[in-house]
Structure formats: C-alpha cells, structure tokens
Write a protein that holds these residues in place. Structure first.
Motif, short mmCIF file in Angstrom:
data_model
loop_
_atom_site.label_atom_id
_atom_site.label_comp_id
_atom_site.label_asym_id
_atom_site.label_seq_id
_atom_site.Cartn_x
_atom_site.Cartn_y
_atom_site.Cartn_z
N VAL A 188 42.15 57.38 38.95
CA VAL A 188 41.71 55.98 39.01
C VAL A 188 41.65 55.56 40.48
O VAL A 188 42.62 55.73 41.22
N LEU A 189 40.49 55.04 40.88
CA LEU A 189 40.30 54.52 42.24
C LEU A 189 40.29 52.99 42.15
O LEU A 189 39.56 52.43 41.33
N GLY A 190 41.07 52.36 43.03
CA GLY A 190 41.27 50.91 42.92
C GLY A 190 42.46 50.63 42.02
O GLY A 190 42.53 49.59 41.34
N ALA A 191 43.41 51.56 42.03
CA ALA A 191 44.50 51.59 41.04
C ALA A 191 45.46 50.40 41.16
O ALA A 191 46.23 50.15 40.24
N ARG A 192 45.43 49.69 42.29
CA ARG A 192 46.34 48.55 42.42
C ARG A 192 45.62 47.21 42.18
O ARG A 192 46.23 46.15 42.32
N PHE A 237 38.51 45.51 28.46
CA PHE A 237 37.65 46.50 29.10
C PHE A 237 38.13 47.94 28.87
O PHE A 237 37.41 48.89 29.18
N MET A 238 39.34 48.10 28.35
CA MET A 238 39.94 49.44 28.32
C MET A 238 39.31 50.41 27.32
O MET A 238 39.07 51.57 27.68
N PRO A 239 39.00 49.99 26.08
CA PRO A 239 38.37 50.96 25.17
C PRO A 239 37.06 51.50 25.75
O PRO A 239 36.76 52.69 25.61
N GLY A 240 36.31 50.66 26.42
CA GLY A 240 35.05 51.10 27.02
C GLY A 240 35.27 52.08 28.16
O GLY A 240 34.52 53.06 28.31
N ILE A 241 36.29 51.82 28.97
CA ILE A 241 36.59 52.74 30.08
C ILE A 241 37.00 54.10 29.53
O ILE A 241 36.54 55.16 29.99
N LEU A 242 37.86 54.10 28.52
CA LEU A 242 38.33 55.37 27.95
C LEU A 242 37.18 56.12 27.28
O LEU A 242 37.05 57.34 27.42
N GLU A 244 45.29 47.94 35.18
CA GLU A 244 45.23 48.00 33.70
C GLU A 244 44.68 49.36 33.26
O GLU A 244 45.14 49.93 32.26
N ALA A 245 43.70 49.87 34.01
CA ALA A 245 43.13 51.18 33.67
C ALA A 245 44.16 52.29 33.84
O ALA A 245 44.21 53.24 33.04
N VAL A 246 44.99 52.19 34.85
CA VAL A 246 46.07 53.18 35.05
C VAL A 246 46.94 53.23 33.79
O VAL A 246 47.24 54.30 33.25
N ARG A 247 47.32 52.05 33.31
CA ARG A 247 48.19 51.99 32.11
C ARG A 247 47.46 52.55 30.88
O ARG A 247 48.06 53.26 30.07
N ALA A 248 46.18 52.25 30.77
CA ALA A 248 45.42 52.72 29.60
C ALA A 248 45.27 54.23 29.61
O ALA A 248 45.41 54.89 28.56
#
Ligand code: NDP
Ligand SMILES: O=C(O)C1=N[C@H](C(=O)O)C[C@H](O)C1
Length: 251
Positions: free
Chosen positions: A9-13, A223-228, A19-23
């Motif tokens: 993940v880039l932009g992890a902070r 946004f997380m289901p779409g990212i995954l 949120e993407a890191v956690r997902a």
C-alpha cells in the motif's frame, strides 16, 4: 490453501491508505508486504516481492509511483485522483513497454458510487438539463472530485450519442464560479463542509419533472471491498482498466 496475494500500500498513513492497510491485513487471501508513506523508498515494494500495489497518495506523487511500479511489473490498483488525457497517455506508454502488467484506475471504489455513475449515464439521454453536485470533507485537495469529473464525462458522452444539444441556461451575468466548473458541458459544483466524507448528487431536469441520483459514502470502509476486488482482479487484466465497473457484473 493457495499462496496469498502479496500486496503493498502506497500512501499507507493517509485517510484512505490507512484504512486500506487494515483491509489488506484482514483479508485472508492477502498478505501486506509493504506499507509506504511519503519519503519511503519505492524499492521496498520490489524488495518485499509485492505482486500488487494499491496507490492512494496524491496527484503530485502518483505518476512517479506508477512509472516505478509498471516498470518493475508490479500490478497497480489506483484510487488517487488527478487524471487527464495527457497523464493517461503517458501511463499507456509505460504499459505498452510492460505488456503483462495491469493497472486499474478507479475514480471511486464504492459500489454505490459506481452505480450512481452507471444510473446517471443511463438517464442522461432522457433529460434536457443535468448538473452534478459533489460534497466532500474540507481536507480534500482537489476539486471537482475525480468521481464527479468522471460522472460528468460519462453523461456528456451519453448526451452526445443521443444527439442532445446544449443545456438550457439563460444566465447572462454571473459571479466567477457561480455556475460551477464546466466538464464537457456539464456544470459540476463542489461543496467542502466539515462533517462530510464523500457525497454526490446528479440532478436531471425535464419538462415538469426532475430526477435526483444521490450517493453517500459515510465511512472510508465503503471503498474497501472495491479495493480488495481490484487487487484480486488486476493481475489478470493486463493494460489499463479505467473504472471499477469493468470488474463488476452490472448487467
Ligand atoms: N478512488 C476512491 O474511491 C477514493 C480516492 N481517494 C483519493 O485518494 C487520494 C488520497 O486521499 P486521502 O487519503 O484522503 O488523502 P491523504 O492526504 O489523507 O493521504 C495521502 C497520503 O499519501 C501520502 N503520500 C504522498 N506522496 C506519497 C508518496 N510518494 N509515497 C507514499 N505516500 C505518499 C501522504 O503523505 P503526506 O501527508 O506526508 O503528504 C498522505 O499520507 C486522493 O487523491 C483522493 O481523492 C480517496 C478516497 C476514495
Ligand atoms: O478525496 C476523497 O475523499 C475522495 N476522493 C475521490 C474523488 O475525488 O472522487 C473518491 C471519493 O469521492 C472520496
């Protein structure tokens, strides 16, 4: 069980990146192998053996990151905004030189926003008037939003295909900005308000009736289901995919 997908993940902070890191960490079929913030070396992505990178940084950083990722054959799922024809052409050039690599750019990863765009595109041919209003948190750096810009472009294309002329508007004098930004002939208005996250209304008007299509993202979890989904699918979609709808069965 088959091997886990190795994800960076880039932009992890950032707001959505954290949120993407956690997902990714919570996804059973994925392993978070790198989480980069500004100033971290991109080489960490390849050193960690990432197969897919989720890019959630800023319009000022995304091109440099994608040049590296595509150049190293790392598939990318991109939510960062700021896309225009010139940037897309540059990206396509990098992908031509790395034909097995896939990049998904999603103006919006939430299913409701993707459906809003699809519904708006469908409705566009039937109404004389249309305007887009996007409403976001006041920390957002860009206006109008990537989602609103894409929505307006899709509406404009549908109107053109249907042979609709310009919109009725008798405005003869106006303060700068009062009629919004003109995106391919569709007025787009941007609201920035404490308390909001990400919202959009598409207002259609015809003789004696209006239609409003509204979507609200109330939390970054939307946004997380779409990212995954994007991370799982992008490796089998070489080249550029623009819009999450291409990975969804909407019909
Ligand atoms: N497609 C979608 O569904 C969504 C897209 N977005 C988009 O995602 C982007 C990020 O939004 P948001 O999280 O709210 O913004 P933030 O500013 O909260 O996060 C961006 C993060 O990226 C970091 N960053 C900047 N440059 C780099 C770099 N070169 N490498 C690694 N990290 C970097 C920033 O660090 P620093 O703070 O030090 O600058 C910051 O932590 C925006 O373009 C936004 O519009 C957001 C939500 C949903
Ligand atoms: O910055 C945000 O927050 C968002 N950015 C994206 C955009 O510009 O469309 C997606 C969503 O609206 C949230």
């Amino acid at each position: 069980m088959s091997e886990k997908l190795r994800v960076a993940v880039l932009g992890a902070r950032g707001r959505i990146g954290s949120e993407a890191v956690r997902a990714v960490e919570a996804a059973e079929d994925m392993e978070l192998v790198a989480a980069l913030g500004r100033g971290d070396a991109l080489s960490a992505v390849t050193e960690a053996g990432a197969q897919v990178a989720v890019e959630l940084t800023t319009p000022g950083s995304v091109m440099e990151n994608l040049e590296f990722l595509v150049g190293h054959g790392v598939h990318a799922v991109v939510g960062t905004t700021g896309w225009n024809d010139e940037r897309l052409a540059t990206l396509r050039g990098w992908l031509d030189a790395s034909p097995d690599t896939g990049v998904l750019i999603a103006p919006n990863f939430s299913i409701g926003a993707v459906l809003t765009m699809a519904f708006a595109q469908q409705a566009a041919r039937y109404f004389e008037s249309v305007e887009v209003v996007e409403l976001h948190h006041p920390n957002k750096a860009d206006a109008p939003s990537g989602t609103a810009t894409r929505t307006a472009q899709l509406i404009a294309a549908a109107r053109a295909e249907a042979g609709l002329a310009g919109q009725p508007d008798a405005t003869a004098t106006a303060l700068d900005g009062a009629r919004g930004a003109d995106v391919d002939g569709v007025p787009v208005h941007a609201v920035r308000l404490r308390g909001l996250l990400a919202h959009q209304e598409v207002l259609f008007g015809g003789e004696g009736e209006t239609l409003t299509v509204r979507h609200d993202s109330l939390h970054h979890s939307s946004f997380m289901p779409g990212i995954l989904l994007g991370a799982r699918r992008v490796g089998s979609a070489p080249g550029l995919t623009f819009g999450l709808e291409h990975f969804l069965d909407l019909n």
